[in-house]
Design a protein around this motif. Sequence first.
Motif, PDB file in Angstrom:
ATOM      1  N   PHE A 279     -56.854   9.984   0.182  1.00 48.16           N
ATOM      2  CA  PHE A 279     -57.809  11.052  -0.087  1.00 48.16           C
ATOM      3  C   PHE A 279     -57.180  12.017  -1.078  1.00 48.16           C
ATOM      4  CE2 PHE A 279     -58.604   9.846   4.366  1.00 48.16           C
ATOM      5  CZ  PHE A 279     -59.905   9.433   4.263  1.00 48.16           C
ATOM      6  N   ASP A 280     -57.941  12.468  -2.063  1.00 51.42           N
ATOM      7  CA  ASP A 280     -57.432  13.500  -2.952  1.00 51.42           C
ATOM      8  C   ASP A 280     -57.273  14.790  -2.162  1.00 51.42           C
ATOM      9  OD1 ASP A 280     -57.339  11.793  -5.040  1.00 51.42           O
ATOM     10  OD2 ASP A 280     -59.022  12.643  -6.137  1.00 51.42           O
ATOM     11  N   ALA A 281     -56.214  15.504  -2.444  1.00 49.33           N
ATOM     12  CA  ALA A 281     -55.905  16.722  -1.694  1.00 49.33           C
ATOM     13  C   ALA A 281     -56.859  17.870  -2.036  1.00 49.33           C
ATOM     14  CB  ALA A 281     -54.470  17.143  -1.962  1.00 49.33           C
ATOM     15  N   PHE A 282     -57.487  17.811  -3.176  1.00 44.01           N
ATOM     16  CA  PHE A 282     -58.392  18.887  -3.579  1.00 44.01           C
ATOM     17  C   PHE A 282     -59.612  18.295  -4.266  1.00 44.01           C
ATOM     18  CE2 PHE A 282     -55.487  17.998  -6.984  1.00 44.01           C
ATOM     19  CZ  PHE A 282     -56.293  17.950  -8.101  1.00 44.01           C
ATOM     20  N   ALA A 283     -60.672  19.056  -4.285  1.00 43.19           N
ATOM     21  CA  ALA A 283     -61.902  18.632  -4.959  1.00 43.19           C
ATOM     22  C   ALA A 283     -61.858  19.124  -6.403  1.00 43.19           C
ATOM     23  CB  ALA A 283     -63.117  19.199  -4.241  1.00 43.19           C
ATOM     24  N   PRO A 284     -62.335  18.327  -7.347  1.00 47.96           N
ATOM     25  CA  PRO A 284     -62.389  18.788  -8.739  1.00 47.96           C
ATOM     26  C   PRO A 284     -63.402  19.923  -8.899  1.00 47.96           C
ATOM     27  CG  PRO A 284     -63.473  16.663  -8.502  1.00 47.96           C
ATOM     28  CD  PRO A 284     -62.843  16.985  -7.175  1.00 47.96           C
ATOM     29  N   SER A 285     -63.534  20.427 -10.105  1.00 46.30           N
ATOM     30  CA  SER A 285     -64.399  21.588 -10.345  1.00 46.30           C
ATOM     31  C   SER A 285     -65.860  21.341  -9.973  1.00 46.30           C
ATOM     32  CB  SER A 285     -64.306  22.015 -11.806  1.00 46.30           C
ATOM     33  OG  SER A 285     -64.718  20.951 -12.647  1.00 46.30           O
ATOM     34  N   ASP A 286     -66.301  20.064  -9.971  1.00 51.18           N
ATOM     35  CA  ASP A 286     -67.691  19.783  -9.599  1.00 51.18           C
ATOM     36  C   ASP A 286     -67.895  19.761  -8.087  1.00 51.18           C
ATOM     37  OD1 ASP A 286     -66.544  17.379  -8.877  1.00 51.18           O
ATOM     38  OD2 ASP A 286     -67.583  16.196 -10.397  1.00 51.18           O
ATOM     39  N   GLY A 287     -66.809  19.931  -7.329  1.00 53.97           N
ATOM     40  CA  GLY A 287     -66.913  20.017  -5.875  1.00 53.97           C
ATOM     41  C   GLY A 287     -66.977  18.688  -5.147  1.00 53.97           C
ATOM     42  N   LEU A 288     -66.945  17.562  -5.875  1.00 52.75           N
ATOM     43  CA  LEU A 288     -67.026  16.250  -5.239  1.00 52.75           C
ATOM     44  C   LEU A 288     -65.639  15.787  -4.825  1.00 52.75           C
ATOM     45  CD1 LEU A 288     -69.529  14.451  -7.628  1.00 52.75           C
ATOM     46  CD2 LEU A 288     -70.013  15.508  -5.424  1.00 52.75           C
ATOM     47  N   GLN A 289     -65.497  15.402  -3.571  1.00 48.89           N
ATOM     48  CA  GLN A 289     -64.227  14.865  -3.110  1.00 48.89           C
ATOM     49  C   GLN A 289     -64.109  13.412  -3.544  1.00 48.89           C
ATOM     50  OE1 GLN A 289     -64.902  16.120   1.052  1.00 48.89           O
ATOM     51  NE2 GLN A 289     -62.826  16.916   0.892  1.00 48.89           N
ATOM     52  N   LEU A 290     -62.885  12.916  -3.656  1.00 47.35           N
ATOM     53  CA  LEU A 290     -62.647  11.566  -4.122  1.00 47.35           C
ATOM     54  C   LEU A 290     -61.663  10.871  -3.202  1.00 47.35           C
ATOM     55  CD1 LEU A 290     -63.334   9.670  -6.562  1.00 47.35           C
ATOM     56  CD2 LEU A 290     -61.178  10.439  -7.553  1.00 47.35           C
ATOM     57  N   ALA A 291     -61.921   9.596  -2.937  1.00 44.22           N
ATOM     58  CA  ALA A 291     -61.014   8.774  -2.138  1.00 44.22           C
ATOM     59  C   ALA A 291     -60.760   7.481  -2.908  1.00 44.22           C
ATOM     60  CB  ALA A 291     -61.630   8.464  -0.779  1.00 44.22           C
ATOM     61  N   THR A 292     -59.561   6.939  -2.768  1.00 43.97           N
ATOM     62  CA  THR A 292     -59.213   5.671  -3.400  1.00 43.97           C
ATOM     63  C   THR A 292     -58.899   4.668  -2.310  1.00 43.97           C
ATOM     64  OG1 THR A 292     -58.289   6.827  -5.300  1.00 43.97           O
ATOM     65  CG2 THR A 292     -57.666   4.527  -5.038  1.00 43.97           C
ATOM     66  N   ALA A 293     -59.599   3.529  -2.320  1.00 42.11           N
ATOM     67  CA  ALA A 293     -59.416   2.498  -1.302  1.00 42.11           C
ATOM     68  C   ALA A 293     -58.811   1.257  -1.939  1.00 42.11           C
ATOM     69  CB  ALA A 293     -60.759   2.149  -0.659  1.00 42.11           C
ATOM     70  N   SER A 294     -57.846   0.655  -1.257  1.00 45.60           N
ATOM     71  CA  SER A 294     -57.275  -0.631  -1.661  1.00 45.60           C
ATOM     72  C   SER A 294     -57.543  -1.621  -0.544  1.00 45.60           C
ATOM     73  CB  SER A 294     -55.769  -0.514  -1.889  1.00 45.60           C
ATOM     74  OG  SER A 294     -55.494   0.411  -2.908  1.00 45.60           O
ATOM     75  N   PHE A 295     -57.949  -2.834  -0.926  1.00 42.29           N
ATOM     76  CA  PHE A 295     -58.325  -3.839   0.055  1.00 42.29           C
ATOM     77  C   PHE A 295     -57.460  -5.080  -0.092  1.00 42.29           C
ATOM     78  CE2 PHE A 295     -62.135  -1.415  -0.933  1.00 42.29           C
ATOM     79  CZ  PHE A 295     -62.599  -1.094   0.325  1.00 42.29           C
ATOM     80  N   ALA A 296     -57.161  -5.715   1.022  1.00 39.35           N
ATOM     81  CA  ALA A 296     -56.583  -7.054   1.006  1.00 39.35           C
ATOM     82  C   ALA A 296     -57.761  -8.018   0.942  1.00 39.35           C
ATOM     83  CB  ALA A 296     -55.761  -7.288   2.269  1.00 39.35           C
ATOM     84  N   VAL A 297     -57.767  -8.899  -0.060  1.00 40.59           N
ATOM     85  CA  VAL A 297     -58.889  -9.814  -0.278  1.00 40.59           C
ATOM     86  C   VAL A 297     -58.532 -11.194   0.238  1.00 40.59           C
ATOM     87  CG1 VAL A 297     -60.368 -10.887  -2.016  1.00 40.59           C
ATOM     88  CG2 VAL A 297     -59.687  -8.496  -2.259  1.00 40.59           C
ATOM     89  N   ASP A 298     -59.394 -11.748   1.073  1.00 37.12           N
ATOM     90  CA  ASP A 298     -59.191 -13.071   1.650  1.00 37.12           C
ATOM     91  C   ASP A 298     -59.813 -14.157   0.770  1.00 37.12           C
ATOM     92  OD1 ASP A 298     -58.360 -14.868   3.689  1.00 37.12           O
ATOM     93  OD2 ASP A 298     -60.400 -14.887   4.468  1.00 37.12           O
ATOM     94  N   ALA A 299     -60.944 -13.856   0.101  1.00 36.08           N
ATOM     95  CA  ALA A 299     -61.622 -14.821  -0.763  1.00 36.08           C
ATOM     96  C   ALA A 299     -62.412 -14.059  -1.815  1.00 36.08           C
ATOM     97  CB  ALA A 299     -62.555 -15.713   0.050  1.00 36.08           C
ATOM     98  N   LEU A 300     -62.623 -14.697  -2.955  1.00 32.44           N
ATOM     99  CA  LEU A 300     -63.350 -14.105  -4.059  1.00 32.44           C
ATOM    100  C   LEU A 300     -64.282 -15.135  -4.673  1.00 32.44           C
ATOM    101  CD1 LEU A 300     -63.662 -11.800  -6.250  1.00 32.44           C
ATOM    102  CD2 LEU A 300     -61.748 -12.888  -7.428  1.00 32.44           C
ATOM    103  N   SER A 301     -65.524 -14.728  -4.975  1.00 30.24           N
ATOM    104  CA  SER A 301     -66.467 -15.624  -5.627  1.00 30.24           C
ATOM    105  C   SER A 301     -67.130 -14.890  -6.791  1.00 30.24           C
ATOM    106  CB  SER A 301     -67.526 -16.123  -4.651  1.00 30.24           C
ATOM    107  OG  SER A 301     -68.329 -15.043  -4.198  1.00 30.24           O
ATOM    108  N   LEU A 302     -67.610 -15.644  -7.767  1.00 30.35           N
ATOM    109  CA  LEU A 302     -68.326 -15.096  -8.906  1.00 30.35           C
ATOM    110  C   LEU A 302     -69.604 -15.894  -9.095  1.00 30.35           C
ATOM    111  CD1 LEU A 302     -68.636 -13.358 -11.483  1.00 30.35           C
ATOM    112  CD2 LEU A 302     -67.265 -15.109 -12.670  1.00 30.35           C
TER     113      LEU A 302
END
Length: 84
Positions: free
Chosen positions: A58-81
């Motif tokens: 989680f970002d520790a602070f909100a940017p000037s527009d007030g929107l909070q930001l989170a960054t998620a990383s996932f372990a991927v078991d399978a991928l399709s296109l």
Amino acid sequence: MSVGGADYPIWRDAAFKQLANGGVGAMNEASLELRDVSMKNLLATFGFRLAGFSAFRFDAFAPSDGLQLATASFAVDALSLKIE
């Protein structure tokens, strides 16, 4: 993947739930759609089978527009296109 705005509470709550379950959760699949510039025509879809969160920040602070930001990383078991 970064999420913010209206989706932020949903991802935050999902991350907390998975952490409480030892990193194992009900979120098993995700998809990413690629669309043309009009956003009306689907060009391709990436499908992911997830093995769970590998990191969540989680970002520790909100940017000037007030929107909070989170960054998620996932372990991927399978991928399709799928190309439309």
